[in-house]
Scaffold this motif. Structure first.
Motif, PDB file in Angstrom:
ATOM      1  N   PRO A 135      10.172   1.686 -17.249  1.00  0.00           N
ATOM      2  CA  PRO A 135      10.683   1.762 -15.779  1.00  0.00           C
ATOM      3  C   PRO A 135      12.122   2.451 -15.629  1.00  0.00           C
ATOM      4  O   PRO A 135      12.658   2.792 -17.207  1.00  0.00           O
ATOM      5  CB  PRO A 135      11.710   0.358 -15.716  1.00  0.00           C
ATOM      6  N   THR A 136      12.220   3.525 -14.882  1.00  0.00           N
ATOM      7  CA  THR A 136      13.519   4.761 -15.459  1.00  0.00           C
ATOM      8  C   THR A 136      14.657   4.577 -14.205  1.00  0.00           C
ATOM      9  O   THR A 136      14.155   4.977 -12.909  1.00  0.00           O
ATOM     10  CB  THR A 136      12.880   6.110 -15.100  1.00  0.00           C
ATOM     11  N   PRO A 137      15.151   3.923 -14.167  1.00  0.00           N
ATOM     12  CA  PRO A 137      15.981   4.473 -12.615  1.00  0.00           C
ATOM     13  C   PRO A 137      16.454   5.020 -12.104  1.00  0.00           C
ATOM     14  O   PRO A 137      17.359   5.840 -13.269  1.00  0.00           O
ATOM     15  CB  PRO A 137      17.891   3.528 -13.053  1.00  0.00           C
ATOM     16  N   PRO A 138      17.003   6.029 -11.055  1.00  0.00           N
ATOM     17  CA  PRO A 138      16.202   4.386  -9.748  1.00  0.00           C
ATOM     18  C   PRO A 138      14.457   4.669  -9.631  1.00  0.00           C
ATOM     19  O   PRO A 138      14.426   5.412  -9.810  1.00  0.00           O
ATOM     20  CB  PRO A 138      16.998   5.492  -8.813  1.00  0.00           C
ATOM     21  N   ASN A 139      14.450   3.387  -9.705  1.00  0.00           N
ATOM     22  CA  ASN A 139      12.648   3.404  -9.673  1.00  0.00           C
ATOM     23  C   ASN A 139      12.407   3.267  -8.069  1.00  0.00           C
ATOM     24  O   ASN A 139      13.270   3.342  -7.454  1.00  0.00           O
ATOM     25  CB  ASN A 139      12.600   2.138 -10.487  1.00  0.00           C
ATOM     26  N   LEU A 140      10.943   3.833  -8.155  1.00  0.00           N
ATOM     27  CA  LEU A 140      10.870   3.942  -6.712  1.00  0.00           C
ATOM     28  C   LEU A 140      11.151   2.930  -5.579  1.00  0.00           C
ATOM     29  O   LEU A 140      11.635   3.445  -5.026  1.00  0.00           O
ATOM     30  CB  LEU A 140       9.075   3.959  -6.465  1.00  0.00           C
ATOM     31  N   HIS A 141      10.748   1.784  -6.368  1.00  0.00           N
ATOM     32  CA  HIS A 141      11.477   0.555  -5.883  1.00  0.00           C
ATOM     33  C   HIS A 141      12.628   0.620  -4.755  1.00  0.00           C
ATOM     34  O   HIS A 141      12.929   0.084  -3.604  1.00  0.00           O
ATOM     35  CB  HIS A 141      11.349  -1.057  -5.736  1.00  0.00           C
ATOM     36  N   GLU A 142      13.251   1.240  -5.801  1.00  0.00           N
ATOM     37  CA  GLU A 142      15.036   0.707  -5.357  1.00  0.00           C
ATOM     38  C   GLU A 142      15.197   1.834  -4.453  1.00  0.00           C
ATOM     39  O   GLU A 142      16.012   1.876  -2.837  1.00  0.00           O
ATOM     40  CB  GLU A 142      15.823   1.151  -7.072  1.00  0.00           C
ATOM     41  N   ILE A 143      14.699   2.955  -4.517  1.00  0.00           N
ATOM     42  CA  ILE A 143      14.816   4.359  -3.273  1.00  0.00           C
ATOM     43  C   ILE A 143      14.416   3.980  -1.835  1.00  0.00           C
ATOM     44  O   ILE A 143      15.553   3.822  -1.044  1.00  0.00           O
ATOM     45  CB  ILE A 143      14.006   4.811  -3.853  1.00  0.00           C
ATOM     46  N   ALA A 144      13.174   3.326  -1.989  1.00  0.00           N
ATOM     47  CA  ALA A 144      12.396   3.435  -1.149  1.00  0.00           C
ATOM     48  C   ALA A 144      13.411   1.962  -0.148  1.00  0.00           C
ATOM     49  O   ALA A 144      13.338   1.947   1.342  1.00  0.00           O
ATOM     50  CB  ALA A 144      11.048   2.266  -1.229  1.00  0.00           C
ATOM     51  N   GLN A 145      13.528   0.552  -1.390  1.00  0.00           N
ATOM     52  CA  GLN A 145      14.261  -0.834  -0.117  1.00  0.00           C
ATOM     53  C   GLN A 145      15.765  -0.029  -0.218  1.00  0.00           C
ATOM     54  O   GLN A 145      16.415  -1.118   0.827  1.00  0.00           O
ATOM     55  CB  GLN A 145      13.997  -1.752  -1.385  1.00  0.00           C
ATOM     56  N   ALA A 146      16.679   0.570  -0.766  1.00  0.00           N
ATOM     57  CA  ALA A 146      17.734   0.903  -0.381  1.00  0.00           C
ATOM     58  C   ALA A 146      18.086   1.825   1.137  1.00  0.00           C
ATOM     59  O   ALA A 146      19.158   1.458   1.997  1.00  0.00           O
ATOM     60  CB  ALA A 146      18.621   1.993  -1.353  1.00  0.00           C
ATOM     61  N   ALA A 147      17.084   2.356   1.398  1.00  0.00           N
ATOM     62  CA  ALA A 147      16.553   2.950   3.089  1.00  0.00           C
ATOM     63  C   ALA A 147      15.692   2.004   3.396  1.00  0.00           C
ATOM     64  O   ALA A 147      16.349   2.038   4.501  1.00  0.00           O
ATOM     65  CB  ALA A 147      15.395   4.380   2.733  1.00  0.00           C
ATOM     66  N   ALA A 148      15.066   1.199   3.547  1.00  0.00           N
ATOM     67  CA  ALA A 148      13.881   0.637   4.126  1.00  0.00           C
ATOM     68  C   ALA A 148      14.000  -1.380   3.325  1.00  0.00           C
ATOM     69  O   ALA A 148      12.264  -1.010   2.018  1.00  0.00           O
ATOM     70  CB  ALA A 148      12.044   1.161   4.827  1.00  0.00           C
ATOM     71  N   PRO A 149      14.881  -2.082   3.500  1.00  0.00           N
ATOM     72  CA  PRO A 149      15.349  -3.215   3.068  1.00  0.00           C
ATOM     73  C   PRO A 149      13.473  -3.829   2.741  1.00  0.00           C
ATOM     74  O   PRO A 149      13.035  -4.318   1.898  1.00  0.00           O
ATOM     75  CB  PRO A 149      15.934  -3.638   3.243  1.00  0.00           C
ATOM     76  N   ASP A 150      12.075  -3.851   3.737  1.00  0.00           N
ATOM     77  CA  ASP A 150      11.773  -4.225   4.451  1.00  0.00           C
ATOM     78  C   ASP A 150      10.308  -4.141   3.605  1.00  0.00           C
ATOM     79  O   ASP A 150       9.258  -3.916   3.495  1.00  0.00           O
ATOM     80  CB  ASP A 150      11.156  -4.755   5.422  1.00  0.00           C
ATOM     81  N   ALA A 151      10.427  -2.493   3.338  1.00  0.00           N
ATOM     82  CA  ALA A 151       9.315  -1.654   1.914  1.00  0.00           C
ATOM     83  C   ALA A 151       9.052  -2.445   0.842  1.00  0.00           C
ATOM     84  O   ALA A 151       9.267  -3.217  -0.015  1.00  0.00           O
ATOM     85  CB  ALA A 151      10.198  -0.640   1.400  1.00  0.00           C
ATOM     86  N   ARG A 152       7.647  -2.863   0.951  1.00  0.00           N
ATOM     87  CA  ARG A 152       6.613  -3.430  -0.497  1.00  0.00           C
ATOM     88  C   ARG A 152       5.989  -2.048  -1.464  1.00  0.00           C
ATOM     89  O   ARG A 152       5.625  -1.259  -0.788  1.00  0.00           O
ATOM     90  CB  ARG A 152       5.692  -4.153   0.839  1.00  0.00           C
ATOM     91  N   VAL A 153       6.135  -2.179  -2.768  1.00  0.00           N
ATOM     92  CA  VAL A 153       5.970  -1.500  -3.187  1.00  0.00           C
ATOM     93  C   VAL A 153       5.133  -2.399  -4.346  1.00  0.00           C
ATOM     94  O   VAL A 153       5.257  -3.524  -4.846  1.00  0.00           O
ATOM     95  CB  VAL A 153       7.025  -0.887  -4.077  1.00  0.00           C
ATOM     96  N   VAL A 154       4.140  -1.606  -4.955  1.00  0.00           N
ATOM     97  CA  VAL A 154       2.940  -1.835  -5.958  1.00  0.00           C
ATOM     98  C   VAL A 154       3.077  -0.934  -7.126  1.00  0.00           C
ATOM     99  O   VAL A 154       2.611   0.021  -6.713  1.00  0.00           O
ATOM    100  CB  VAL A 154       1.842  -2.366  -5.220  1.00  0.00           C
ATOM    101  N   TYR A 155       3.426  -1.302  -7.682  1.00  0.00           N
ATOM    102  CA  TYR A 155       3.775  -0.561  -9.607  1.00  0.00           C
ATOM    103  C   TYR A 155       2.216  -1.342  -9.725  1.00  0.00           C
ATOM    104  O   TYR A 155       1.758  -1.589 -10.071  1.00  0.00           O
ATOM    105  CB  TYR A 155       4.307  -0.435 -10.299  1.00  0.00           C
ATOM    106  N   VAL A 156       0.877   0.266 -10.241  1.00  0.00           N
ATOM    107  CA  VAL A 156       0.367  -0.067 -11.422  1.00  0.00           C
ATOM    108  C   VAL A 156       0.281   0.872 -12.478  1.00  0.00           C
ATOM    109  O   VAL A 156       0.556   1.839 -12.071  1.00  0.00           O
ATOM    110  CB  VAL A 156      -0.945   0.755  -9.859  1.00  0.00           C
ATOM    111  N   ASP A 157       0.341   0.067 -13.465  1.00  0.00           N
ATOM    112  CA  ASP A 157      -0.019   1.382 -14.865  1.00  0.00           C
ATOM    113  C   ASP A 157      -0.896   0.843 -15.681  1.00  0.00           C
ATOM    114  O   ASP A 157      -1.388  -0.859 -15.791  1.00  0.00           O
ATOM    115  CB  ASP A 157       1.471   1.404 -15.488  1.00  0.00           C
ATOM    116  N   ASN A 158      -1.836   0.949 -16.590  1.00  0.00           N
ATOM    117  CA  ASN A 158      -3.207   0.898 -17.719  1.00  0.00           C
ATOM    118  C   ASN A 158      -2.155   0.283 -18.889  1.00  0.00           C
ATOM    119  O   ASN A 158      -3.024   0.002 -19.911  1.00  0.00           O
ATOM    120  CB  ASN A 158      -4.088   0.860 -17.429  1.00  0.00           C
ATOM    121  N   ASP A 159      -1.554   0.147 -19.115  1.00  0.00           N
ATOM    122  CA  ASP A 159      -0.851   0.342 -21.045  1.00  0.00           C
ATOM    123  C   ASP A 159       0.687  -0.440 -20.559  1.00  0.00           C
ATOM    124  O   ASP A 159       1.163  -1.446 -19.947  1.00  0.00           O
ATOM    125  CB  ASP A 159       0.341   1.268 -20.572  1.00  0.00           C
TER     126      ASP A 159
END
Ligand SMILES: C[S@@+](CC[C@H](N)C(=O)[O-])C[C@H]1O[C@@H](n2cnc3c(N)ncnc32)[C@H](O)[C@@H]1O
Length: 152
Positions: free
Chosen positions: A79-103
């Motif tokens: 995580p590195t602020p601002p993270n994707l969901h913080e940007i998306a949900q600041a503009a559209a609070p109902d945005a849905r975000v799925v993060y994926v990593d294999n580490d």
């Protein structure tokens, strides 16, 4: 070494990236490797920051102006602020975000990715880019629900 133990003696790619971006989730071995990389490629920090800045601009545009409400971030990293969901949900609070990593290291630090809005949804899935069915079939990746949690 037991699977749950995190090796802090060896440099780790996600932590090197975190160090070069100015994060705190790194150890001396990561910093040493990051410094060596930057000696060879002095513009690397600028390029990494530009990559993050592009993500911020693109997500802001997609959420605020293009009406996009679902985001799938594969290869999330530490995580590195601002993270994707913080940007998306600041503009559209109902945005849905799925993060994926294999580490597994990223999974262990993913709590910082799970602070989404109540209207939206923010989920972390541990999966591999090369197995899209695993990603799309993971709990939380599919239909809207009220849960906001890690997949496991
Ligand atoms: C350089 S970081 C990118 C961080 C962030 N997306 C950004 O742009 O700032 C790359 C991430 O991709 C992840 N990754 C690499 N191969 C992957 C794979 N096959 N499936 C899922 N994640 C992967 C790594 O674990 C690492 O956390």
């Amino acid at each position: 070494m037991p699977e749950h133990r995190i090796d802090t003696e060896s440099a780790h790619s996600a932590r090197i990236y975190d160090y070069i971006l100015g994060g705190d989730d790194n150890y001396p071995a990561d910093r040493e490797a990051g410094d060596a990389m930057c000696r060879e490629w002095p513009a690397l920090p600028v390029h990494m920051r530009a990559n993050r800045d592009f993500m911020h601009r693109a997500v802001r545009y997609l959420a605020a102006e293009a009406g996009i409400r679902q985001f799938l971030d594969i290869g999330t990293g530490i995580p590195t602020p601002p993270n994707l969901h913080e940007i998306a949900q600041a503009a559209a609070p109902d945005a849905r975000v799925v993060y994926v990593d294999n580490d597994p290291l990223v999974l262990s630090l993913s709590q910082g990715l799970l602070s989404g809005t109540p209207e939206g949804r923010t989920v972390y899935v541990e999966a591999d880019l090369r197995d899209p069915a695993d990603i799309l079939g993971a709990p939380g990746s599919g239909r809207p629900s009220t849960c906001r949690s890690r997949s496991r």
